[in-house]
Scaffold this motif. Sequence first.
Motif, PDB file in Angstrom:
ATOM      1  N   MET A 111       0.820  -1.189   0.000  1.00  0.00           N
ATOM      2  CA  MET A 111       0.000   0.000   0.000  1.00  0.00           C
ATOM      3  C   MET A 111       0.870   1.262   0.000  1.00  0.00           C
ATOM      4  N   ILE A 112       1.795   1.363   0.936  1.00  0.00           N
ATOM      5  CA  ILE A 112       2.681   2.531   0.976  1.00  0.00           C
ATOM      6  C   ILE A 112       3.534   2.594  -0.286  1.00  0.00           C
ATOM      7  N   ALA A 113       3.897   1.424  -0.812  1.00  0.00           N
ATOM      8  CA  ALA A 113       4.704   1.363  -2.028  1.00  0.00           C
ATOM      9  C   ALA A 113       3.982   2.044  -3.181  1.00  0.00           C
ATOM     10  N   ASP A 114       2.709   1.728  -3.354  1.00  0.00           N
ATOM     11  CA  ASP A 114       1.925   2.317  -4.440  1.00  0.00           C
ATOM     12  C   ASP A 114       1.746   3.817  -4.255  1.00  0.00           C
ATOM     13  N   LYS A 115       1.565   4.236  -3.010  1.00  0.00           N
ATOM     14  CA  LYS A 115       1.368   5.663  -2.756  1.00  0.00           C
ATOM     15  C   LYS A 115       2.634   6.464  -3.041  1.00  0.00           C
ATOM     16  N   ILE A 116       3.775   5.934  -2.643  1.00  0.00           N
ATOM     17  CA  ILE A 116       5.030   6.642  -2.913  1.00  0.00           C
ATOM     18  C   ILE A 116       5.228   6.782  -4.414  1.00  0.00           C
ATOM     19  N   LYS A 117       5.010   5.706  -5.139  1.00  0.00           N
ATOM     20  CA  LYS A 117       5.190   5.748  -6.594  1.00  0.00           C
ATOM     21  C   LYS A 117       4.210   6.728  -7.235  1.00  0.00           C
ATOM     22  N   MET A 118       2.947   6.678  -6.843  1.00  0.00           N
ATOM     23  CA  MET A 118       1.943   7.561  -7.414  1.00  0.00           C
ATOM     24  C   MET A 118       2.273   9.022  -7.122  1.00  0.00           C
ATOM     25  N   LEU A 119       2.664   9.317  -5.889  1.00  0.00           N
ATOM     26  CA  LEU A 119       3.001  10.689  -5.527  1.00  0.00           C
ATOM     27  C   LEU A 119       4.251  11.164  -6.258  1.00  0.00           C
ATOM     28  N   ARG A 120       5.248  10.291  -6.366  1.00  0.00           N
ATOM     29  CA  ARG A 120       6.481  10.642  -7.084  1.00  0.00           C
ATOM     30  C   ARG A 120       6.159  10.963  -8.538  1.00  0.00           C
ATOM     31  N   GLU A 121       5.381  10.111  -9.167  1.00  0.00           N
ATOM     32  CA  GLU A 121       5.036  10.317 -10.576  1.00  0.00           C
ATOM     33  C   GLU A 121       4.162  11.555 -10.767  1.00  0.00           C
ATOM     34  N   SER A 122       3.305  11.851  -9.786  1.00  0.00           N
ATOM     35  CA  SER A 122       2.449  13.037  -9.901  1.00  0.00           C
ATOM     36  C   SER A 122       3.263  14.328  -9.891  1.00  0.00           C
ATOM     37  N   LYS A 123       4.459  14.262  -9.319  1.00  0.00           N
ATOM     38  CA  LYS A 123       5.368  15.423  -9.298  1.00  0.00           C
ATOM     39  C   LYS A 123       6.386  15.352 -10.434  1.00  0.00           C
ATOM     40  N   ASN A 124       6.200  14.370 -11.327  1.00  0.00           N
ATOM     41  CA  ASN A 124       7.121  14.169 -12.453  1.00  0.00           C
ATOM     42  C   ASN A 124       8.567  13.994 -12.003  1.00  0.00           C
ATOM     43  N   LEU A 125       8.743  13.237 -10.936  1.00  0.00           N
ATOM     44  CA  LEU A 125      10.081  12.948 -10.430  1.00  0.00           C
ATOM     45  C   LEU A 125      10.471  11.521 -10.788  1.00  0.00           C
TER      46      LEU A 125
END
Length: 95
Positions: A1-15
């Motif tokens: 769960m935390i794994a998916d959130k980190i990835k989604m948030l990272r990608e949302s910031k285009n990082l």
Amino acid sequence: MIADKIKMLRESKNLSQTDLAKKLGITRSSVNAWEQGFSSPSTGYLVELSNLFSVSTDYLLGLKQNESLDISGLDTEQMKILYELTEHFRKENHK
């Protein structure tokens, strides 16, 4: 769960993973391990991630399902528009 959130948030910031790693002062492989669920960020990194992405640590940990949005600096009319748009999307999702 935390794994998916980190990835989604990272990608949302285009990082990239490398970009995020540099911001946190860690290796790209550490970020990758978090996103793959092989390891989890320490408490200190959870706090840094929550500050970086403007979400709560509860959200990252899956304890709270809603995200927060920083609307500081917006005037009353702009906040009203955002509220109305949010309500519109909620109604659309429940059809």
